[in-house]
Design a protein around this motif. Structure first.
Motif, mmCIF file in Angstrom:
data_model
loop_
_atom_site.group_PDB
_atom_site.id
_atom_site.type_symbol
_atom_site.label_atom_id
_atom_site.label_comp_id
_atom_site.label_asym_id
_atom_site.label_seq_id
_atom_site.Cartn_x
_atom_site.Cartn_y
_atom_site.Cartn_z
ATOM 1 N N THR A 38 35.689 33.169 34.632
ATOM 2 C CA THR A 38 36.460 34.252 35.256
ATOM 3 C C THR A 38 36.409 34.199 36.785
ATOM 4 N N ARG A 39 35.815 33.177 37.333
ATOM 5 C CA ARG A 39 35.677 33.041 38.794
ATOM 6 C C ARG A 39 35.047 34.308 39.388
ATOM 7 N N ARG A 44 33.737 29.869 42.559
ATOM 8 C CA ARG A 44 34.503 28.718 43.040
ATOM 9 C C ARG A 44 33.657 27.850 43.966
ATOM 10 N N GLY A 83 37.581 23.007 39.956
ATOM 11 C CA GLY A 83 38.253 24.189 40.486
ATOM 12 C C GLY A 83 39.322 24.726 39.547
ATOM 13 N N LEU A 84 39.938 23.838 38.775
ATOM 14 C CA LEU A 84 40.966 24.285 37.836
ATOM 15 C C LEU A 84 40.348 25.041 36.664
ATOM 16 N N GLY A 122 37.801 29.886 36.625
ATOM 17 C CA GLY A 122 38.857 30.894 36.724
ATOM 18 C C GLY A 122 39.968 30.731 35.711
ATOM 19 N N SER A 123 39.853 29.763 34.805
ATOM 20 C CA SER A 123 40.929 29.544 33.833
ATOM 21 C C SER A 123 40.737 30.407 32.587
ATOM 22 N N GLY A 158 39.443 39.029 37.358
ATOM 23 C CA GLY A 158 40.306 38.130 36.610
ATOM 24 C C GLY A 158 41.513 38.850 36.024
ATOM 25 N N ILE A 159 42.270 38.119 35.238
ATOM 26 C CA ILE A 159 43.545 38.600 34.703
ATOM 27 C C ILE A 159 43.389 39.131 33.285
ATOM 28 N N ARG A 208 38.920 21.806 51.221
ATOM 29 C CA ARG A 208 38.860 22.636 50.009
ATOM 30 C C ARG A 208 38.455 24.064 50.353
ATOM 31 N N SER A 242 40.170 35.300 45.349
ATOM 32 C CA SER A 242 41.103 35.773 44.334
ATOM 33 C C SER A 242 40.670 35.224 42.996
ATOM 34 N N SER A 243 40.804 36.027 41.943
ATOM 35 C CA SER A 243 40.567 35.464 40.608
ATOM 36 C C SER A 243 41.792 35.718 39.737
ATOM 37 N N ALA A 244 42.951 35.482 40.342
ATOM 38 C CA ALA A 244 44.212 35.748 39.662
ATOM 39 C C ALA A 244 44.893 34.447 39.257
ATOM 40 N N GLY A 245 44.420 33.850 38.182
ATOM 41 C CA GLY A 245 45.120 32.687 37.649
ATOM 42 C C GLY A 245 44.553 31.370 38.121
ATOM 43 N N TYR A 246 45.191 30.287 37.660
ATOM 44 C CA TYR A 246 44.691 28.945 37.963
ATOM 45 C C TYR A 246 44.700 28.707 39.470
ATOM 46 N N ASP A 247 43.702 27.986 39.940
ATOM 47 C CA ASP A 247 43.558 27.710 41.368
ATOM 48 C C ASP A 247 44.471 26.547 41.762
ATOM 49 N N LEU A 248 45.754 26.854 41.909
ATOM 50 C CA LEU A 248 46.708 25.795 42.254
ATOM 51 C C LEU A 248 46.467 25.273 43.664
ATOM 52 N N GLY A 295 43.620 24.787 45.086
ATOM 53 C CA GLY A 295 42.594 23.761 44.930
ATOM 54 C C GLY A 295 43.113 22.507 44.252
ATOM 55 N N LEU A 296 44.099 22.673 43.387
ATOM 56 C CA LEU A 296 44.659 21.501 42.701
ATOM 57 C C LEU A 296 45.492 20.642 43.664
#
Lengths: 457, 457
Positions: A145-146, A159, A192-193, A196-197, A416-417, B159, B184-190, B192-193
């Protein structure tokens, strides 16, 4: 849709009594800390090893059974709820410290280990694991959940403190991401992906965590402010001035009242900041002096210093107990918990607008926050079954999120979401939901990994 | 395969003289700092806006034209070389500072802005952008390669210092990743990707960067050590003791000799550490004292303090000139540059083994390193066309990488994969290459984004 017999038979053969379809076990995994509906899963599994997780996922992939990771169940956004049925994977028996490498400031752990258990194990090393979301959460859940919490302002979030992972993918393949080096520029940042996923891309079965040296000196204090604005203004000035705060937490007058009632505190029923300084004796003294000057400028008074480790533990236990304490302000209530995070310069207006909105809706919503990051929460108390009140709380939460987005902030700083924030994902990410969906589809083609979470339909 | 006429006609219509198939323009984009073959692209485009990048990518997606992002061309791993032909997208005319928000410690910039130009613009604000790879690289290129450098030990890598991006995807869609909030913990860390994805997933057209307050006090020094082991041992002890170094750089005897010859330095031809301290006057004094004690324990001597800003600038200019200085040790030579990064406790053995191996192969390979991160480089000098020497250099590089992997390190601390490190990706990532390939396929189904880089065939 119940689990197909072919799958449940195979799972029972694989896990014996560590696979259960008994109602009692299912009900134990149908609990939510917040106002989300919590249906029971169809079954629960307690794996003991990565190999078992891999075998379970391969079976579930084959039979299209949803798989939901479960840690301590302390998520506030319903992450671990089996909203589409399926199998809850309870990882709490995978709770070992695998390795501590003091010279590298690292530990390898299993996902079911809690942060407090890890810190117990680290005591003799002079090191500690910094991320502290309040709850004694599992480290796997915190990564998924980061999570962050009170110390992120100094030491970063999950993170920043997860160096490497072992992950079981949807089809049972086992991968390792990241390295033990302090940095790497070798390929896509899969660590990192996955952090938080929220269990939607795979199950974390090992973590390599970054540790920090215990500070030579620690000082903590609580300080009252005449108004909410004054307290928050002090935070913004402190962060902008570069004082390296170890913690800087905001507590509003309602939350102070809750601490008095629930934790036996004797706070004035006013807004407060709770602060902590880490460093050498000289640097702590200097940081505390500089902060004290800024606090005085903002009308802060009555610094109450927690000088012994016991006093500090009591202070942070009180802060960490905020959720239960605030619930107790209204017996029988559950909560809608908000979690926006905004750029520092927008923090005073964001907190003030939220407070005004809660008042205007006639709600009780004590506020606390990791304000050094620009992150604050309102815990809006609603009575279960009172649809009008729940509707009002959700309206307030929505407007807080909209205001955060309008200044470039986020709908979730750390919770998180899950289920709760999914309706806001499009507003925050817009076209970027496209690549998120494409990644989800690429890594979990049958959509078995924690379906109905994070990515909106 | 040349660019189809339908595509080149459309690009010429879109961009006018900012699209070129002239040999001179193609040759200008066929240069490598290191020993990689550098074929010219089929064409070059100089977009001025995100909309233009989007239109270009949509066309190239339709016509299956490879697209290679280009910044300052200072990559050491051939990232920006058109090894499969196609269009080089030269982003250096998108070089504006879009916004500076001092109260949030943030700046929005275009990808063609260089780090030095940004720091010029920031001078009056009391803030600076910390990431410093030596070269005056473009910020887009630095993000794409997850650059770091001398200050990462204190302030982190790209990063850690990229908060948000605007990215044009392979098919021309424009997305925004990340937020202006501190976390932020709102969704995938794009974000960072895309940071570190080396142009293989999309083109970065805007960056929101984290800034830091200029330290009140700065002190820098260089210190000689009797042996390589002693210098590296001092680094490990320093990092393990938690002294917050702003920089701690290793330079071996050959590199010291190169600085003397090329930069007019007067160093003893011995291993050295170059260090810098940031903070308040009191904390800098304390940190310097503690470091001095550790250095003395390790036999360090002859501390030479750079007390004025000019002296410090000269010191770091010398360090940043290491690449050219070392090349000048052997006129006409080019270099095979290694870039491993290992956990701190393994640094002394890793550096010693590399030095012994270089010597055993009869090569000249001066060593420098961002050793506070466990990251060090050997710049192995080879004469162009000497296949035996190139083979020996590559063997040494391979063994360094293998030893790094054996202790949990990485094949690339900061230079990235590009062409040069692709053959080692499987050894580092194993099964995790599967999800990397799946993500690449999901986001770039026609494989037009910088083909032949990062992910092995």
């Amino acid at each position: 849709m119940p689990i197909p017999a072919a799958a449940s038979d195979a799972l029972a053969r694989l896990l014996g009594s560590r696979f259960s379809q008994a109602q009692a076990d299912r009900d134990l995994h149908a609990q939510s800390e917040t106002a989300h509906a919590a249906p029971p899963p169809d079954a629960v599994a307690w794996p003991l090893s990565t190999d078992e997780v891999s075998a379970i996922l391969a079976l579930c992939h084959e039979h299209r059974v949803p798989v939901i990771g479960w840690g301590t169940g302390t998520s506030l956004e319903g992450h671990a709820l089996a909203t589409q049925g399926g199998l809850v994977l309870d990882l709490m028996r995978m709770d070992r410290v695998l390795d501590i490498r003091p010279g590298d400031l690292q530990a390898d752990v299993q996902p079911g280990l809690t942060r407090e258990a890890l810190n117990q194990d680290l005591r003799a090393t002079g090191l500690f694991f910094s991320v502290d979301p309040g709850a004694n959460a599992s480290l796997g859940g915190m990564a998924a959940t980061r999570a962050s919490g009170t110390t992120a302002v100094r030491y970063g979030t999950m993170r920043d403190n997860v160096l490497a992972l072992q992950v079981v993918l949807a089809d049972g393949r086992v991968i390792r991401t990241g390295t033990r080096a302090a940095k790497s520029s070798a390929g896509y940042d899969l660590t990192g992906l996955f952090v938080g996923s929220e269990g939607t891309l795979g199950i974390i079965t090992e973590l390599t965590l970054r540790l920090h040296g215990q500070p030579e000196e620690v000082a903590a204090a609580v300080c009252a402010f005449p108004t909410l604005d004054a307290a928050v203004e002090c935070v913004t000035m402190t962060i902008q001035s570069g004082i390296p705060m170890a913690r800087i937490e905001f507590v509003d007058a309602d939350a102070a009242r809750a601490f008095n009632a629930f934790s036996g505190a004797a706070l004035h029923e006013q807004p407060h900041l709770m602060v902590e300084f880490h460093g050498s004796p000289a640097s702590v003294a200097e940081d505390a002096r500089r902060f004290g000057e800024l606090a005085a400028e903002c009308g802060g008074q009555g610094f109450d210093w927690a000088t012994t480790p016991e006093q500090r533990a009591q202070l942070w236990r009180m802060r960490h107990g905020a959720y239960r304490a605030c619930l107790a302000l209204r017996p029988g209530a559950t909560a809608v918990v908000t979690d926006v995070c905004v750029p520092m310069s927008h923090l005073p207006e964001a907190v003030a607008a939220a407070a005004a909105d809660i008042r205007a809706e006639g709600l009780l919503g004590p506020m606390v926050g990791h304000v050094g990051d620009g992150n604050f929460h309102s815990q809006i108390l609603v009575m279960p079954g009172d649809a009008a009140e729940l509707g009002a709380a959700k309206r307030v939460a929505l407007r807080m999120a909209e205001r955060a987005l309008a200044v470039g902030g986020t709908i979730s700083g750390e919770h998180g979401i899950g289920i709760g924030k999914r309706p806001l994902m499009a507003a925050q990410h817009g076209e970027a939901l496209g690549p998120m969906r494409a990644i989800k589809q690429a890594l979990d083609p049958h959509g078995i990994m924690n379906p109905g979470k994070l990515i909106p339909d």
